[in-house]
Design a protein around this motif. Structure first.
Motif, PDB file in Angstrom:
ATOM      1  N   UNK A 167     -21.289 -49.694  -7.536  1.00  0.00           N
ATOM      2  CA  UNK A 167     -21.025 -48.382  -8.123  1.00  0.00           C
ATOM      3  C   UNK A 167     -21.183 -47.285  -7.099  1.00  0.00           C
ATOM      4  N   UNK A 168     -22.127 -47.463  -6.150  1.00  0.00           N
ATOM      5  CA  UNK A 168     -22.291 -46.427  -5.139  1.00  0.00           C
ATOM      6  C   UNK A 168     -21.119 -46.406  -4.172  1.00  0.00           C
ATOM      7  N   UNK A 169     -20.408 -47.536  -4.039  1.00  0.00           N
ATOM      8  CA  UNK A 169     -19.277 -47.588  -3.122  1.00  0.00           C
ATOM      9  C   UNK A 169     -18.087 -46.821  -3.662  1.00  0.00           C
ATOM     10  N   UNK A 170     -18.024 -46.638  -4.974  1.00  0.00           N
ATOM     11  CA  UNK A 170     -16.920 -45.899  -5.579  1.00  0.00           C
ATOM     12  C   UNK A 170     -17.235 -44.408  -5.588  1.00  0.00           C
ATOM     13  N   UNK A 171     -16.162 -43.588  -5.716  1.00  0.00           N
ATOM     14  CA  UNK A 171     -16.312 -42.128  -5.684  1.00  0.00           C
ATOM     15  C   UNK A 171     -15.618 -41.507  -6.878  1.00  0.00           C
ATOM     16  N   UNK A 172     -16.091 -40.326  -7.305  1.00  0.00           N
ATOM     17  CA  UNK A 172     -15.375 -39.626  -8.380  1.00  0.00           C
ATOM     18  C   UNK A 172     -13.924 -39.400  -7.969  1.00  0.00           C
ATOM     19  N   UNK A 173     -13.022 -39.657  -8.873  1.00  0.00           N
ATOM     20  CA  UNK A 173     -11.596 -39.500  -8.587  1.00  0.00           C
ATOM     21  C   UNK A 173     -11.213 -38.029  -8.692  1.00  0.00           C
ATOM     22  N   UNK A 174     -10.415 -37.538  -7.745  1.00  0.00           N
ATOM     23  CA  UNK A 174      -9.954 -36.160  -7.778  1.00  0.00           C
ATOM     24  C   UNK A 174      -8.473 -36.127  -8.142  1.00  0.00           C
ATOM     25  N   UNK A 175      -8.043 -35.062  -8.783  1.00  0.00           N
ATOM     26  CA  UNK A 175      -6.653 -34.897  -9.219  1.00  0.00           C
ATOM     27  C   UNK A 175      -5.867 -34.188  -8.121  1.00  0.00           C
ATOM     28  N   UNK A 176      -4.836 -34.852  -7.598  1.00  0.00           N
ATOM     29  CA  UNK A 176      -3.958 -34.217  -6.611  1.00  0.00           C
ATOM     30  C   UNK A 176      -2.891 -33.420  -7.329  1.00  0.00           C
ATOM     31  N   UNK A 177      -2.895 -32.099  -7.118  1.00  0.00           N
ATOM     32  CA  UNK A 177      -1.894 -31.205  -7.700  1.00  0.00           C
ATOM     33  C   UNK A 177      -0.814 -30.952  -6.657  1.00  0.00           C
ATOM     34  N   UNK A 178       0.394 -31.479  -6.897  1.00  0.00           N
ATOM     35  CA  UNK A 178       1.542 -31.193  -6.034  1.00  0.00           C
ATOM     36  C   UNK A 178       2.460 -30.247  -6.806  1.00  0.00           C
ATOM     37  N   UNK A 179       2.407 -28.988  -6.399  1.00  0.00           N
ATOM     38  CA  UNK A 179       3.036 -27.887  -7.115  1.00  0.00           C
ATOM     39  C   UNK A 179       4.294 -27.467  -6.366  1.00  0.00           C
ATOM     40  N   UNK A 180       5.445 -27.468  -7.030  1.00  0.00           N
ATOM     41  CA  UNK A 180       6.716 -27.083  -6.420  1.00  0.00           C
ATOM     42  C   UNK A 180       7.089 -25.683  -6.923  1.00  0.00           C
ATOM     43  N   UNK A 181       7.356 -24.763  -5.991  1.00  0.00           N
ATOM     44  CA  UNK A 181       7.579 -23.372  -6.364  1.00  0.00           C
ATOM     45  C   UNK A 181       8.555 -22.734  -5.391  1.00  0.00           C
TER      46      UNK A 181
END
Length: 916
Positions: free
Chosen positions: A20-34
C-alpha cells in the motif's frame, strides 16, 4: 505452531503495508482545449479556472491552444503542441475537456460534469508514483523525473510537457480574454510519448532540459509528466513539478516593456537585412529584459537573430537591439515577433511584450491575402505549385498594418477569399474592398471569392456602411447585381443535412471552358451558402460559371477594365470542391488570364543516388563516400545549405560541400564521412540539400551504415527485438512471431541452452523452431515463437537462451499477449487507412489497421501529382493491430499528393493536400 502462524500473519501484514505504501494517490489529468478567439471559451473561463486553481492537490492542469475558430497568439508560438493532441483525442470543437484520457470528455461547463469524477479519481490509488524535480541554471532548465511502480507495465508511454502557469496578454485573440492559465508550451518527449517498460518495485529515471523562451514568463514555468496506457487513452498516473503561486496574480500590478521600430515593414532580397528595434522601460524602476525572436512564420531557408538576449533597461530608458534577417531562395512573406519579458522584478506581474516585424520578398508579385477563417487563398496558392507563378507568390495575412505597409504598387495580382465553410463565416469588410479598388484603379488584377455577401446584404442588422461598400463594389467594379443567396444546408434539431451542388464553366471561356465540379460532397469541408449574380445588359462582366446548369444563376464572372485591370469574382468557395484537378486548373487559368505565361527559367535539382550505403565500418575509423548533384534546369541552381538530419550520435559529417551555384547542365560533388561510435546499424539519417528548385526545395539522400567492433575475437550475438507483443487474439487461435539472431563475429555462435517460461498456468507461449548446432559468422537464424491461448486473459512470459558470446552470455525476450472471447475480433478482417488532419500544413497522422494474426508486409508512401515518390513512410513487416505513423511533410511544397498503402495484397490510395 501457534507462534509460527502468528509470525506468518505478521509477515503478511508487513507485506500488505509495504504494497500500500508503494502506491500513490491518483491525480486527475485535465487536458483542456481552448482558443483565444472562441467566445464560449471566454464564457467558461470564469468557472473553469478558479475550480482548477483551488483543486491543484487533485488536478494536473494543461491548456492546449488550438488554431480555430480564430487567431491565437499561443497557438502561433508552437502550433504542433495542440494539433498533435487534437488528433489524438479527435477534438472537433472548443472549449473541450479530457479528464484522465477517458474518464470524461466534453465541455468544461457545468462544474457538475467533472467535479464528481475528480473526487472519485482522488479517492483511488495508482501503482505508479511520479516525482519531478525542476531546477534552473541561467536560461537553461532541467527536469529530472522518476517513475516508480509497484506493478509490472510493458510498453507504456511517458509524456513530458513544459507548461506556463499564467500569462497576461493585452490581446491574444479576439474573444476578450486577457488572463490565461496552464498554457502548454513545449513537449520534452515526442508528443506521441516515450515508450518504456517497468518491473514491479522498479524505478525508471528520465532527464530533460530546455531553454527559456522569450514568449514565456520564465518565473511561471513548471513541468507536467504523465504515463498513459499504450493501447487505450487511460492515464495511469500524472504529476507535476511545483506550480508557481497564483494567489491574487490577476490583481498584481503589471510591468512590461514597450517595443518599437522605425522599420516595421520591410522588403527583402536574397541578402542579410538588419534593422534596429527599441525596447523601452516605461516604469519607475530598472528591469532586466529577456529578449527573443519567434521565427515560426519564416521559410526553412530563412533565418533571424538578435544581438542581445538579455539586457538591463533603466527606469524610463531604452536600449536598442539589432534584428538581422537573412532571406533564402524561397519567396515569401514572413513575420518575426520580437519579444521582451521582464525578469527579476519582485512584487509585480511581469507581462511579455511582442512587436511584429514584417518581411516581404522583393520577388513576390502575387499576394494571396489570408482573411479570418477562410482557407481559400491557401488552397489557391497551393494550386500553383510547380508552375511559373508559385515562386513569385506568398500567403499574406490581411491586417491594417500589413495593408498600409504593402500597397497595390507592390503586387500585380491580389487573391481574396471570404468563405462560409463549417469552420466559420468570414465577411468581406470595407478595408478589403478599398484595397481591391486601389488595385483595379492602378491597372492591377484581383481574384475574389465571397460566398456570403448576398446573405449578409439581406440581414436587417447589417450596418449601412457595409451595405454601401458592397453595393459599390459589386455594381461598379464587378458590374453585376445580386440575384440572391443560395442555401446549401438545412438543420432539423441536431441533424444537419448537406445539399450537394454543381458549378459548370462556360464553353470556350478562357478560365472555365472545361470546368465542372461538384461541391458539398464531403461532410468535412462544405459551405452552407453561396451567392449568385445577374449581369445588366450594358455590363462588361462575362459569365464564366453557373449553378447546376442554370444560366439564370451566375456563379462566377470576369471583367476586363478599360485601364487593363482584370477582376474575377466567385459567388462560391472554390476550396470546397473535392476535385483537386478542377480546382487547380481554375486557378492556373485565372493566373494565365491575369498575367500571361512568360518563359520559364527554373533550376531543377537531381542527385546521383537516393541512398549513400557505407556498409560496415570499424568503430574508431571513418569512410568517405561522394555523390553528384546535377542541375538539369535552365537557370542557376543555388545550394543555400546542407544539413544532416536524424543523426543523434553525430556519426555523419559533410567534409566537402557542393558548389554554392551550379550552372544549367552543371554538376557538383558532395562528400560525406561516416565515423561510427557504437556497434549498431545507422539507418535513419539523411542529408538535406536546401536549394532553389521550385518543386523540390529540400532534396534528400538517405545515409546508412553499420558500426562494427574494431577487433572481433569470437562469436558475437545481435538480437533484433527484446519485447514481442502479440496484441489481441481470440482464445483457441494462435499467432506466430519471429526473433532474429545474427552472428556478427568471426567464430561460430553456439546456443547451449534455450527455454520459454510462462508467467501464467499452461504453455501459452511456445518455441516451435530449434536452431542448428551452430550459426556461422555473418549468418542469421529466425526463432519462431507461438502465442496459443486456451482461455481469455492477459499473458506474459519470457524467451531465454544462452550462447558462447562472451558479451551476451544470457539473452532474454519478454513476451506478452491478450486473449479475447471468440467472435470479438471477427469484424477486424480488413485493413483500413485514414489520414488526418487533411489538408495539413506540415504534420499529419496516418492510421492503418493490420488484420490477421501474423506480421504483414506494409509499404506506405507519398507520391506527388505526377506520380513521383515524395516520401517513403513505412516499409517493412508490421504486427497486427491499429498503428499510427506520424509524417512530417514540412520540407515538401504545397500541393496535391496521394498516400498509397500496400498492406499485404491490398492497396489503398487516399488524396491529401499540403497547404502552407
Amino acid at each position: 505452531m501457534k507462534r509460527l502462524f502468528s509470525l506468518a500473519m505478521l509477515l503478511a501484514i508487513f507485506a500488505m503495508i509495504g504494497t500500500s505504501q508503494a502506491d500513490s494517490p491518483r491525480k486527475a489529468l485535465f487536458e483542456h482545449f481552448t482558443n483565444a478567439s472562441c467566445p464560449p471559451c471566454a464564457s467558461s473561463a470564469p468557472t473553469y479556472y478558479p475550480y482548477v486553481k483551488s483543486n491543484l492537490d487533485k488536478i494536473v492542469p494543461i491548456s492546449y491552444h488550438v488554431n480555430w475558430p480564430g487567431s491565437d497568439v499561443m497557438n502561433g508560438q508552437n502550433p504542433t503542441v495542440a494539433s498533435d493532441m487534437v488528433t489524438k483525442y479527435a477534438v472537433t470543437g472548443v472549449p473541450h475537456l479530457v479528464v484522465n484520457g477517458n474518464a470524461y470528455k466534453g465541455n468544461p461547463i457545468p462544474l457538475s460534469g467533472y467535479e464528481q469524477i475528480v473526487n472519485q479519481i482522488a479517492g483511488t490509488t495508482s501503482p505508479l508514483t511520479i516525482t519531478i524535480d525542476k531546477t534552473k541554471n541561467g536560461i537553461q532548465n532541467y527536469a529530472d523525473i522518476s517513475v516508480n511502480s509497484s506493478a509490472k507495465y510493458l510498453g507504456t508511454n511517458l509524456r513530458v510537457l513544459v507548461v506556463e502557469a499564467f500569462h497576461h496578454y493585452a490581446q491574444a485573440g479576439n474573444n476578450g480574454e486577457k488572463e490565461f492559465y496552464f498554457i502548454a508550451r513545449k513537449f520534452l518527449t515526442p508528443s506521441s510519448g516515450q515508450t518504456f517498460n517497468v518491473n514491479a518495485n522498479e524505478t525508471k529515471n528520465f532527464s530533460f532540459s530546455f531553454d527559456d523562451n522569450a514568449n514565456w514568463n520564465p518565473t511561471m514555468l513548471f513541468v507536467v509528466a504523465w504515463v498513459q496506457n499504450a493501447s487505450t487513452p487511460e492515464i495511469l498516473q500524472a504529476g507535476n513539478s511545483i506550480i508557481p503561486d497564483l494567489t491574487g496574480i490577476e490583481n498584481m500590478a503589471e510591468a512590461k516593456f514597450t517595443i518599437s521600430s522605425t522599420s516595421q515593414a520591410n522588403k527583402i532580397g536574397t541578402e542579410e537585412l538588419s534593422r534596429v528595434v527599441t525596447i523601452t522601460n516605461p516604469n519607475s524602476f530598472k528591469m532586466k529584459a529577456l529578449i527573443g525572436v519567434d521565427v515560426s512564420t519564416l521559410p526553412d531557408d530563412w533565418s533571424a537573430y538578435i544581438d542581445k538576449t538579455e539586457a538591463n533597461v533603466p527606469a524610463g530608458g531604452s536600449i536598442n537591439v539589432n534584428l538581422t534577417v537573412t532571406a533564402g531562395e524561397t519567396s515569401a512573406f514572413g513575420t518575426v515577433n520580437v519579444t521582451a519579458i521582464p525578469m527579476d522584478v519582485p512584487g509585480v506581474l511581469p507581462v511579455s511584450a511582442t512587436f511584429p516585424m514584417y518581411y516581404l520578398s522583393e520577388a513576390v508579385k502575387y499576394a494571396f491575402f489570408y482573411t479570418g477563417t477562410g482557407l481559400g487563398t491557401m488552397y489557391s496558392q497551393a494550386a500553383l505549385t510547380g508552375t511559373i507563378y508559385y515562386e513569385n507568390s506568398a500567403v499574406i495575412p490581411f491586417t491594417a498594418a500589413v495593408a498600409t505597409a504593402y500597397t497595390a504598387d507592390d503586387f500585380d495580382v491580389a487573391f481574396f477569399s471570404f468563405t462560409s465553410t463549417q469552420n466559420g463565416i468570414t465577411y468581406m469588410q470595407p478595408a478589403h474592398i478599398n484595397y481591391m479598388k486601389s488595385m483595379l484603379a492602378k491597372g492591377k488584377n484581383v481574384f475574389v471569392s465571397s460566398d456570403v455577401s448576398a446573405n449578409l446584404m439581406s440581414l436587417s442588422q447589417t450596418p449601412v456602411e457595409l451595405k454601401t461598400a458592397y453595393t459599390d463594389f459589386y455594381n461598379n467594379e464587378a458590374e453585376v447585381s445580386f440575384g440572391g443567396a443560395k442555401t446549401w444546408s438545412t438543420t432539423s434539431g441536431s441533424t444537419i443535412t448537406i445539399h450537394p451542388f454543381n458549378v459548370n464553366g462556360i464553353d470556350k471561356d478562357t478560365i472555365t471552358g472545361q470546368f465542372v465540379a461538384k461541391f458539398n460532397s464531403s461532410n468535412q469541408l462544405w459551405t452552407p451558402y453561396s451567392d449568385f449574380f445577374t449581369i445588366p445588359g450594358a455590363s462588361a462582366a462575362k459569365q464564366i460559371g453557373i449553378y447546376d446548369g442554370n444560366f439564370n444563376e451566375t456563379a462566377a464572372i470576369r471583367v476586363e477594365k478599360a485601364n487593363g485591370a482584370k477582376l474575377v469574382v466567385l459567388g462560391f468557395p472554390l476550396e470546397v470542391t473535392s476535385d483537386q484537378y478542377m480546382k487547380t486548373t481554375f486557378v492556373k487559368n485565372a493566373m494565365r488570364w491575369f498575367v500571361g505565361e512568360p518563359e520559364v527559367f527554373d533550376a531543377e535539382i537531381n542527385v546521383e543516388t537516393s541512398t549513400l550505403e557505407f556498409a560496415q565500418v570499424e568503430i574508431g575509423k571513418s569512410k568517405d563516400l561522394t555523390f553528384e548533384v546535377y542541375n538539369t534546369g535552365n537557370a542557376d541552381l543555388k545550394i543555400s545549405k546542407l544539413e544532416i538530419n536524424n543523426d543523434p550520435d553525430g556519426v555523419f559529417e559533410v567534409v566537402k560541400e557542393a558548389d554554392a551555384v551550379i550552372a544549367p547542365d552543371g554538376t557538383s560533388t558532395i562528400t560525406v564521412r561516416f565515423s561510427p561510435t557504437l556497434e549498431k546499424s545507422y539507418s535513419l539519417s539523411e542529408i538535406i540539400i536546401f536549394n532553389n528548385d521550385p518543386v523540390y526545395k529540400q532534396e534528400k539522400v538517405a545515409l546508412k551504415g553499420s558500426g562494427i567492433a574494431s577487433v572481433a575475437t569470437g562469436p558475437r550475438l545481435k538480437l533484433d527485438v527484446t519485447l514481442i507483443n502479440f496484441n489481441d487474439l481470440e482464445e483457441n487461435k494462435f499467432a506466430d512471431r519471429e526473433v532474429k539472431i545474427t552472428n556478427t563475429g568471426i567464430a561460430p555462435l553456439v546456443i547451449s541452452e534455450l527455454s520459454v517460461s510462462n508467467d501464467n498456468p499452461g504453455e501459452t507461449f511456445k518455441l516451435i523452431s530449434l536452431p542448428p548446432s551452430d550459426i556461422p559468422p555473418a549468418a542469421s537464424f529466425n526463432f519462431i515463437l507461438r502465442f496459443y491461448p486456451l482461455a481469455v486473459g492477459d499473458f506474459t512470459g519470457k524467451f531465454t537462451f544462452v550462447t558462447n558470446d562472451p558479451d551476451h552470455f544470457s539473452s532474454e525476450v519478454d513476451l506478452t499477449g491478450t486473449a479475447t472471447a471468440t467472435g470479438i475480433l471477427d469484424n477486424q478482417i480488413n485493413s483500413s487507412l485514414s489520414v488526418g488532419p487533411n489538408p495539413f500544413i506540415s504534420n499529419t497522422n496516418i492510421k492503418c489497421f493490420i488484420p490477421g494474426y501474423t506480421n504483414q508486409d506494409v509499404n506506405i508512401s507519398l507520391v506527388d501529382a505526377s506520380g513521383k515518390q515524395a516520401a517513403l513512410i513505412v516499409n517493412g513487416a508490421v504486427a497486427p493491430g491499429e498503428h499510427t505513423f506520424q509524417f512530417d511533410g514540412s520540407y515538401l511544397p504545397s500541393g496535391s499528393y496521394y498516400v498509397i498503402a500496400k498492406i499485404g495484397s491490398n492497396t489503398t490510395t487516399l488524396p491529401v493536400a499540403i497547404v502552407k
